[in-house]
Motif scaffolding. Sequence first.
Motif, PDB file in Angstrom:
ATOM      1  N   GLY A 129       0.795  -1.218   0.000  1.00 48.96           N
ATOM      2  CA  GLY A 129       0.000   0.000   0.000  1.00 48.96           C
ATOM      3  C   GLY A 129       0.832   1.275   0.000  1.00 48.96           C
ATOM      4  O   GLY A 129       1.902   1.362  -0.600  1.00 48.96           O
ATOM      5  N   ARG A 130       0.333   2.292   0.736  1.00 46.99           N
ATOM      6  CA  ARG A 130       0.966   3.609   0.739  1.00 46.99           C
ATOM      7  C   ARG A 130       2.349   3.610   1.376  1.00 46.99           C
ATOM      8  O   ARG A 130       3.125   4.556   1.180  1.00 46.99           O
ATOM      9  CB  ARG A 130       0.068   4.606   1.465  1.00 46.99           C
ATOM     10  N   ALA A 131       2.666   2.579   2.132  1.00 45.42           N
ATOM     11  CA  ALA A 131       3.987   2.526   2.768  1.00 45.42           C
ATOM     12  C   ALA A 131       5.104   2.528   1.732  1.00 45.42           C
ATOM     13  O   ALA A 131       6.219   2.981   2.024  1.00 45.42           O
ATOM     14  CB  ALA A 131       4.095   1.282   3.640  1.00 45.42           C
ATOM     15  N   VAL A 132       4.838   2.053   0.525  1.00 42.93           N
ATOM     16  CA  VAL A 132       5.879   1.987  -0.503  1.00 42.93           C
ATOM     17  C   VAL A 132       6.408   3.377  -0.828  1.00 42.93           C
ATOM     18  O   VAL A 132       7.617   3.589  -0.953  1.00 42.93           O
ATOM     19  CB  VAL A 132       5.345   1.299  -1.772  1.00 42.93           C
ATOM     20  N   GLY A 133       5.511   4.344  -0.964  1.00 41.16           N
ATOM     21  CA  GLY A 133       5.940   5.707  -1.269  1.00 41.16           C
ATOM     22  C   GLY A 133       6.832   6.283  -0.185  1.00 41.16           C
ATOM     23  O   GLY A 133       7.838   6.958  -0.474  1.00 41.16           O
ATOM     24  N   ARG A 134       6.505   6.024   1.066  1.00 49.53           N
ATOM     25  CA  ARG A 134       7.307   6.518   2.181  1.00 49.53           C
ATOM     26  C   ARG A 134       8.681   5.847   2.205  1.00 49.53           C
ATOM     27  O   ARG A 134       9.702   6.511   2.427  1.00 49.53           O
ATOM     28  CB  ARG A 134       6.580   6.245   3.489  1.00 49.53           C
ATOM     29  N   ILE A 135       8.711   4.535   1.932  1.00 49.99           N
ATOM     30  CA  ILE A 135       9.983   3.816   1.909  1.00 49.99           C
ATOM     31  C   ILE A 135      10.872   4.325   0.773  1.00 49.99           C
ATOM     32  O   ILE A 135      12.078   4.538   0.949  1.00 49.99           O
ATOM     33  CB  ILE A 135       9.744   2.302   1.776  1.00 49.99           C
ATOM     34  N   ARG A 136      10.280   4.533  -0.400  1.00 48.97           N
ATOM     35  CA  ARG A 136      11.045   5.050  -1.545  1.00 48.97           C
ATOM     36  C   ARG A 136      11.681   6.392  -1.206  1.00 48.97           C
ATOM     37  O   ARG A 136      12.852   6.644  -1.524  1.00 48.97           O
ATOM     38  CB  ARG A 136      10.143   5.218  -2.766  1.00 48.97           C
ATOM     39  N   GLU A 137      10.909   7.260  -0.572  1.00 54.77           N
ATOM     40  CA  GLU A 137      11.421   8.585  -0.222  1.00 54.77           C
ATOM     41  C   GLU A 137      12.581   8.484   0.763  1.00 54.77           C
ATOM     42  O   GLU A 137      13.605   9.162   0.611  1.00 54.77           O
ATOM     43  CB  GLU A 137      10.294   9.417   0.381  1.00 54.77           C
ATOM     44  N   GLN A 138      12.455   7.623   1.750  1.00 56.32           N
ATOM     45  CA  GLN A 138      13.520   7.459   2.734  1.00 56.32           C
ATOM     46  C   GLN A 138      14.776   6.881   2.104  1.00 56.32           C
ATOM     47  O   GLN A 138      15.904   7.297   2.426  1.00 56.32           O
ATOM     48  CB  GLN A 138      13.035   6.565   3.873  1.00 56.32           C
ATOM     49  N   LEU A 139      14.611   5.923   1.202  1.00 53.30           N
ATOM     50  CA  LEU A 139      15.776   5.340   0.530  1.00 53.30           C
ATOM     51  C   LEU A 139      16.467   6.369  -0.350  1.00 53.30           C
ATOM     52  O   LEU A 139      17.700   6.420  -0.424  1.00 53.30           O
ATOM     53  CB  LEU A 139      15.342   4.134  -0.306  1.00 53.30           C
ATOM     54  N   SER A 140      15.683   7.192  -1.021  1.00 52.84           N
ATOM     55  CA  SER A 140      16.251   8.211  -1.902  1.00 52.84           C
ATOM     56  C   SER A 140      17.048   9.250  -1.115  1.00 52.84           C
ATOM     57  O   SER A 140      18.095   9.727  -1.577  1.00 52.84           O
ATOM     58  CB  SER A 140      15.128   8.898  -2.686  1.00 52.84           C
ATOM     59  N   GLU A 141      16.580   9.579   0.081  1.00 51.28           N
ATOM     60  CA  GLU A 141      17.234  10.612   0.884  1.00 51.28           C
ATOM     61  C   GLU A 141      18.425  10.080   1.680  1.00 51.28           C
ATOM     62  O   GLU A 141      19.245  10.870   2.156  1.00 51.28           O
ATOM     63  CB  GLU A 141      16.215  11.233   1.846  1.00 51.28           C
ATOM     64  N   ALA A 142      18.529   8.755   1.822  1.00 48.95           N
ATOM     65  CA  ALA A 142      19.616   8.171   2.615  1.00 48.95           C
ATOM     66  C   ALA A 142      20.963   8.445   1.944  1.00 48.95           C
ATOM     67  O   ALA A 142      21.084   8.376   0.717  1.00 48.95           O
ATOM     68  CB  ALA A 142      19.404   6.678   2.787  1.00 48.95           C
ATOM     69  N   PRO A 143      22.021   8.736   2.715  1.00 50.95           N
ATOM     70  CA  PRO A 143      23.316   9.116   2.132  1.00 50.95           C
ATOM     71  C   PRO A 143      24.177   7.954   1.649  1.00 50.95           C
ATOM     72  O   PRO A 143      25.177   8.170   0.968  1.00 50.95           O
ATOM     73  CB  PRO A 143      24.011   9.848   3.290  1.00 50.95           C
ATOM     74  N   SER A 144      23.841   6.706   2.009  1.00 51.53           N
ATOM     75  CA  SER A 144      24.690   5.580   1.619  1.00 51.53           C
ATOM     76  C   SER A 144      23.865   4.297   1.595  1.00 51.53           C
ATOM     77  O   SER A 144      22.755   4.231   2.145  1.00 51.53           O
ATOM     78  CB  SER A 144      25.855   5.412   2.599  1.00 51.53           C
ATOM     79  N   TRP A 145      24.452   3.261   0.987  1.00 49.54           N
ATOM     80  CA  TRP A 145      23.779   1.965   0.959  1.00 49.54           C
ATOM     81  C   TRP A 145      23.626   1.389   2.362  1.00 49.54           C
ATOM     82  O   TRP A 145      22.599   0.805   2.689  1.00 49.54           O
ATOM     83  CB  TRP A 145      24.558   0.991   0.084  1.00 49.54           C
ATOM     84  N   GLN A 146      24.636   1.555   3.198  1.00 53.18           N
ATOM     85  CA  GLN A 146      24.552   0.964   4.531  1.00 53.18           C
ATOM     86  C   GLN A 146      23.443   1.612   5.357  1.00 53.18           C
ATOM     87  O   GLN A 146      22.776   0.938   6.154  1.00 53.18           O
ATOM     88  CB  GLN A 146      25.899   1.064   5.241  1.00 53.18           C
ATOM     89  N   VAL A 147      23.211   2.897   5.157  1.00 55.90           N
ATOM     90  CA  VAL A 147      22.088   3.563   5.831  1.00 55.90           C
ATOM     91  C   VAL A 147      20.767   3.019   5.294  1.00 55.90           C
ATOM     92  O   VAL A 147      19.820   2.789   6.057  1.00 55.90           O
ATOM     93  CB  VAL A 147      22.173   5.091   5.653  1.00 55.90           C
ATOM     94  N   ARG A 148      20.705   2.793   4.006  1.00 55.12           N
ATOM     95  CA  ARG A 148      19.484   2.223   3.424  1.00 55.12           C
ATOM     96  C   ARG A 148      19.228   0.828   3.972  1.00 55.12           C
ATOM     97  O   ARG A 148      18.095   0.464   4.303  1.00 55.12           O
ATOM     98  CB  ARG A 148      19.606   2.180   1.898  1.00 55.12           C
TER      99      ARG A 148
END
Length: 282
Positions: A129-148
């Motif tokens: 559901g809508r959680a996908v959009g929130r997860i995408r935004e957080q992944l995009s804003e994360a500074p590195s793969w390890q943070v993601r």
Amino acid sequence: MSMQTGGREPVSVWEVASPTRPRLPAGVGMAGFRDSGRAEVGQRVIPHPSVMVAVEFGARPPVVSDAAGRQQRGSMVAGLGLGFGGAAWVRGENVECLQLRLSPLVAGAVLGVPPAELDGVVPLDAVWGRAVGRIREQLSEAPSWQVRFALVEKLLEPAGGARTLLDPEVAWAWRRIVGGRGTVRVEDLAGEVGWSRKRLWARFRSQIGLPPKRAAQLVRFDRAVHLLVAGEAAARVAAETGYADQSHLHRDVAAFAGITPSAVTREPWLAVDDVAWPDRTG
């Protein structure tokens, strides 16, 4: 780690990342991919014995086409072995995504739906559901793969303690198939768990997503194609992985991947597996 694929221009250069200290529930693998190629490329997605989740967070969502010709744009989830249809295709430019591979034993707890309800490749928001959009935004804003990776590990924590949605007999049968590398006699599994063949077949398919015989074929195919990619001769691979002969191996590779054994050795999807999924099934 970066890996270049493609024998002709345009080429695709994939950055492949894995968690340095993974804290994932049992049966869950995770990797990150970034395509920094100079042009849009297509890549065949080879079926494997796990449920696949891909959360994309780049500026231009990729398009995924399954074997039936259906297309999905952006984040998606695919049933065990991509369903019954064989390989899928992903096309895009400068793709960035985080991918999960889920054992069918834990996929229901992670996704909230049984693997059997996934009809091939489906949009991830149809499941989360809508959680996908929130997860995408957080992944995009994360500074590195390890943070993601840490972010997704946190999201998956509840699944680690969730009750399995499978009958113990079904889970046992799946483990027997994987432990036997797809060469177990599936006809004997029902007797080993004390069920009728009809009951095991029905429960296995409704909870795992494939009937036992198809699941065993998928596990055996996965091992065979990785041996082919490692440089083993097709005849030797056929004998080592339990195929009746080389023609039998050829038919299974064609059924699952849509290409010949010699062609499958050049598939970029398989070339990065040992880097992205060091603990992969099979």
